[in-house]
Motif scaffolding. Structure first.
Motif, PDB file in Angstrom:
ATOM      1  N   TRP A 162     -17.205 -25.965  28.130  1.00  0.00           N
ATOM      2  CA  TRP A 162     -17.235 -27.291  27.490  1.00  0.00           C
ATOM      3  C   TRP A 162     -18.666 -27.784  27.312  1.00  0.00           C
ATOM      4  CZ3 TRP A 162     -18.750 -32.345  28.377  1.00  0.00           C
ATOM      5  CH2 TRP A 162     -18.176 -33.308  27.549  1.00  0.00           C
ATOM      6  N   MET A 163     -19.517 -27.559  28.316  1.00  0.00           N
ATOM      7  CA  MET A 163     -20.907 -27.985  28.216  1.00  0.00           C
ATOM      8  C   MET A 163     -21.630 -27.222  27.105  1.00  0.00           C
ATOM      9  SD  MET A 163     -21.351 -30.412  30.427  1.00  0.00           S
ATOM     10  CE  MET A 163     -23.110 -30.508  30.692  1.00  0.00           C
ATOM     11  N   LEU A 164     -21.355 -25.906  27.003  1.00  0.00           N
ATOM     12  CA  LEU A 164     -21.952 -25.132  25.916  1.00  0.00           C
ATOM     13  C   LEU A 164     -21.456 -25.615  24.563  1.00  0.00           C
ATOM     14  CD1 LEU A 164     -21.805 -21.516  27.406  1.00  0.00           C
ATOM     15  CD2 LEU A 164     -23.863 -22.870  26.975  1.00  0.00           C
ATOM     16  N   SER A 165     -20.177 -25.967  24.479  1.00  0.00           N
ATOM     17  CA  SER A 165     -19.619 -26.462  23.228  1.00  0.00           C
ATOM     18  C   SER A 165     -20.231 -27.802  22.844  1.00  0.00           C
ATOM     19  CB  SER A 165     -18.100 -26.592  23.359  1.00  0.00           C
ATOM     20  OG  SER A 165     -17.524 -27.050  22.158  1.00  0.00           O
ATOM     21  N   LEU A 166     -20.498 -28.630  23.860  1.00  0.00           N
ATOM     22  CA  LEU A 166     -21.056 -29.954  23.589  1.00  0.00           C
ATOM     23  C   LEU A 166     -22.493 -29.874  23.098  1.00  0.00           C
ATOM     24  CD1 LEU A 166     -20.941 -33.064  23.712  1.00  0.00           C
ATOM     25  CD2 LEU A 166     -21.595 -32.899  26.131  1.00  0.00           C
ATOM     26  N   PHE A 167     -23.324 -29.136  23.830  1.00  0.00           N
ATOM     27  CA  PHE A 167     -24.757 -29.144  23.537  1.00  0.00           C
ATOM     28  C   PHE A 167     -25.205 -28.024  22.590  1.00  0.00           C
ATOM     29  CE2 PHE A 167     -24.440 -31.276  27.711  1.00  0.00           C
ATOM     30  CZ  PHE A 167     -25.010 -32.491  27.364  1.00  0.00           C
ATOM     31  N   LEU A 168     -24.495 -26.891  22.601  1.00  0.00           N
ATOM     32  CA  LEU A 168     -24.899 -25.763  21.763  1.00  0.00           C
ATOM     33  C   LEU A 168     -23.772 -25.295  20.853  1.00  0.00           C
ATOM     34  CD1 LEU A 168     -26.819 -23.687  24.468  1.00  0.00           C
ATOM     35  CD2 LEU A 168     -27.810 -25.176  22.725  1.00  0.00           C
ATOM     36  N   GLY A 169     -22.801 -26.179  20.635  1.00  0.00           N
ATOM     37  CA  GLY A 169     -21.653 -25.787  19.826  1.00  0.00           C
ATOM     38  C   GLY A 169     -22.022 -25.425  18.405  1.00  0.00           C
ATOM     39  N   PHE A 170     -23.074 -26.035  17.860  1.00  0.00           N
ATOM     40  CA  PHE A 170     -23.459 -25.723  16.485  1.00  0.00           C
ATOM     41  C   PHE A 170     -23.974 -24.290  16.348  1.00  0.00           C
ATOM     42  CE2 PHE A 170     -23.581 -30.345  16.344  1.00  0.00           C
ATOM     43  CZ  PHE A 170     -22.990 -30.595  15.123  1.00  0.00           C
ATOM     44  N   SER A 171     -24.393 -23.706  17.472  1.00  0.00           N
ATOM     45  CA  SER A 171     -24.869 -22.324  17.431  1.00  0.00           C
ATOM     46  C   SER A 171     -23.785 -21.327  17.814  1.00  0.00           C
ATOM     47  CB  SER A 171     -26.066 -22.161  18.381  1.00  0.00           C
ATOM     48  OG  SER A 171     -25.643 -22.320  19.738  1.00  0.00           O
ATOM     49  N   GLY A 172     -22.588 -21.824  18.152  1.00  0.00           N
ATOM     50  CA  GLY A 172     -21.491 -20.925  18.546  1.00  0.00           C
ATOM     51  C   GLY A 172     -21.627 -20.387  19.945  1.00  0.00           C
ATOM     52  N   ALA A 173     -22.526 -20.982  20.774  1.00  0.00           N
ATOM     53  CA  ALA A 173     -22.763 -20.460  22.117  1.00  0.00           C
ATOM     54  C   ALA A 173     -21.507 -20.466  22.972  1.00  0.00           C
ATOM     55  CB  ALA A 173     -23.867 -21.285  22.792  1.00  0.00           C
ATOM     56  N   ASP A 174     -20.659 -21.482  22.793  1.00  0.00           N
ATOM     57  CA  ASP A 174     -19.441 -21.542  23.603  1.00  0.00           C
ATOM     58  C   ASP A 174     -18.503 -20.381  23.293  1.00  0.00           C
ATOM     59  OD1 ASP A 174     -19.294 -22.740  21.055  1.00  0.00           O
ATOM     60  OD2 ASP A 174     -17.438 -23.777  21.581  1.00  0.00           O
ATOM     61  N   ARG A 175     -18.419 -19.983  22.036  1.00  0.00           N
ATOM     62  CA  ARG A 175     -17.525 -18.889  21.666  1.00  0.00           C
ATOM     63  C   ARG A 175     -18.109 -17.530  22.089  1.00  0.00           C
ATOM     64  NH1 ARG A 175     -13.044 -19.399  18.416  1.00  0.00           N
ATOM     65  NH2 ARG A 175     -12.489 -21.603  18.126  1.00  0.00           N
ATOM     66  N   PHE A 176     -19.415 -17.405  22.045  1.00  0.00           N
ATOM     67  CA  PHE A 176     -20.020 -16.177  22.568  1.00  0.00           C
ATOM     68  C   PHE A 176     -19.774 -16.072  24.071  1.00  0.00           C
ATOM     69  CE2 PHE A 176     -22.765 -16.585  18.721  1.00  0.00           C
ATOM     70  CZ  PHE A 176     -22.456 -15.352  18.154  1.00  0.00           C
ATOM     71  N   TYR A 177     -19.856 -17.213  24.769  1.00  0.00           N
ATOM     72  CA  TYR A 177     -19.594 -17.222  26.207  1.00  0.00           C
ATOM     73  C   TYR A 177     -18.157 -16.806  26.512  1.00  0.00           C
ATOM     74  CZ  TYR A 177     -18.694 -19.204  30.841  1.00  0.00           C
ATOM     75  OH  TYR A 177     -18.303 -19.386  32.154  1.00  0.00           O
ATOM     76  N   LEU A 178     -17.230 -17.171  25.643  1.00  0.00           N
ATOM     77  CA  LEU A 178     -15.813 -16.843  25.835  1.00  0.00           C
ATOM     78  C   LEU A 178     -15.448 -15.484  25.232  1.00  0.00           C
ATOM     79  CD1 LEU A 178     -14.235 -20.339  25.067  1.00  0.00           C
ATOM     80  CD2 LEU A 178     -14.648 -19.310  27.306  1.00  0.00           C
ATOM     81  N   HIS A 179     -16.455 -14.683  24.929  1.00  0.00           N
ATOM     82  CA  HIS A 179     -16.237 -13.331  24.388  1.00  0.00           C
ATOM     83  C   HIS A 179     -15.475 -13.372  23.066  1.00  0.00           C
ATOM     84  CE1 HIS A 179     -17.965 -11.456  27.892  1.00  0.00           C
ATOM     85  NE2 HIS A 179     -17.100 -12.053  28.705  1.00  0.00           N
ATOM     86  N   LYS A 180     -15.913 -14.273  22.186  1.00  0.00           N
ATOM     87  CA  LYS A 180     -15.347 -14.344  20.843  1.00  0.00           C
ATOM     88  C   LYS A 180     -16.504 -14.264  19.849  1.00  0.00           C
ATOM     89  CE  LYS A 180     -11.421 -17.222  22.287  1.00  0.00           C
ATOM     90  NZ  LYS A 180     -10.684 -18.485  22.076  1.00  0.00           N
ATOM     91  N   PRO A 181     -17.124 -13.061  19.753  1.00  0.00           N
ATOM     92  CA  PRO A 181     -18.347 -12.936  18.952  1.00  0.00           C
ATOM     93  C   PRO A 181     -18.128 -13.179  17.462  1.00  0.00           C
ATOM     94  CG  PRO A 181     -17.572 -10.779  19.657  1.00  0.00           C
ATOM     95  CD  PRO A 181     -16.752 -11.781  20.393  1.00  0.00           C
ATOM     96  N   PHE A 182     -16.970 -12.786  16.936  1.00  0.00           N
ATOM     97  CA  PHE A 182     -16.754 -12.942  15.493  1.00  0.00           C
ATOM     98  C   PHE A 182     -16.724 -14.426  15.096  1.00  0.00           C
ATOM     99  CE2 PHE A 182     -13.830 -13.438  11.879  1.00  0.00           C
ATOM    100  CZ  PHE A 182     -14.555 -12.731  10.925  1.00  0.00           C
ATOM    101  N   THR A 183     -15.865 -15.213  15.793  1.00  0.00           N
ATOM    102  CA  THR A 183     -15.804 -16.642  15.467  1.00  0.00           C
ATOM    103  C   THR A 183     -17.077 -17.362  15.899  1.00  0.00           C
ATOM    104  OG1 THR A 183     -14.611 -17.023  17.547  1.00  0.00           O
ATOM    105  CG2 THR A 183     -13.296 -16.726  15.546  1.00  0.00           C
ATOM    106  N   GLY A 184     -17.748 -16.811  16.939  1.00  0.00           N
ATOM    107  CA  GLY A 184     -19.023 -17.402  17.347  1.00  0.00           C
ATOM    108  C   GLY A 184     -20.067 -17.261  16.261  1.00  0.00           C
TER     109      GLY A 184
END
Length: 228
Positions: free
Chosen positions: A25-47
């Motif tokens: 959630w913190m990655l999505s809040l502060f770095l969500g525009f870069s897709g960091a939260d999805r990369f963290y959740l092992h979703k590289p394509f959508t990230g």
């Protein structure tokens, strides 16, 4: 291969580590525009898509803030996120507050130009429907005039500041008689002449009285005041 049980399900072998709900959630809040939260959740394509679209122009970024707090949220390996239900509720509330705050800011910023435009339009309409009175125009106004063929009359002054022009062919005296009080001498000539004088007195109504030995004479009293 060891047997592992989690969430009522039995798996063979070791399970991959669970991703932190708070971190995601913190990655999505502060770095969500870069897709960091999805990369963290092992979703590289959508990230990658999220990165290239800058969080879906902000819309994807807001959606993920709520999606992560869903009790069924999982990472790319379909593993649920590690976090308590109270943490989920708290993060969901924080997401709601953030969205409401952003929406209010957008409305205020968008409404300011509209408000200024409406105010200017209303002011313009009021100016057209109720035009302001033009400022008074001042000019020289004759308040009294007398001559050898025109007897003196009353003099009404609004400002009390008079400009008197005269022409006499003989000795002359002119004075103003107020309604109450002594007369005020405004001109005294031992012999004829032409000229102009300025006098100051209290505003009001006076009787202009002229006495002269000359047969030909003329006197005009003016004051500078708004016309009409």
């Amino acid at each position: 291969m060891p047997t592992t049980e989690q969430h009522g399900l039995v798996f063979d072998g070791d399970l991959p580590p669970m991703r932190s709900l708070r971190t995601a959630w913190m990655l999505s809040l502060f770095l969500g525009f870069s897709g960091a939260d999805r990369f963290y959740l092992h979703k590289p394509f959508t990230g990658t898509l999220k990165l290239l679209t800058l969080g879906g122009a902000g819309i994807w970024w807001l959606i993920d803030l709520f999606r992560i707090t869903n009790e069924y949220a999982a990472d790319g390996a379909s593993m649920p996120l590690a976090g308590t239900n109270s943490l989920r509720r708290g993060l969901r509330l924080a997401s709601t507050v953030l969205v409401v705050t952003l929406a209010g800011a957008v409305v205020c910023v968008s409404a300011a130009p509209v408000t200024r435009t409406v105010t200017a339009t209303v002011a313009a309409m009021n100016a057209l429907l109720h035009p302001a009175a033009p400022p008074p125009v001042k000019e020289w106004v004759t308040v009294a005039e007398a001559s050898g063929t025109k007897p003196p009359g009353p003099l009404v002054t609004l400002t009390g500041r008079l400009h008197i022009e005269y022409t006499f062919t003989g000795a002359a005296i002119a004075y103003l008689q107020p309604v109450k009080g002594p007369a005020l001498t405004v001109l005294s000539l031992a012999k004829g002449g032409t000229g102009a004088i300025g006098i100051s007195l209290a505003p009001g109504t006076y009787a202009l009285i002229v006495s002269t030995t000359g047969a030909v004479w003329h006197l005009t009293a003016q004051e500078y005041r708004p016309s009409g």
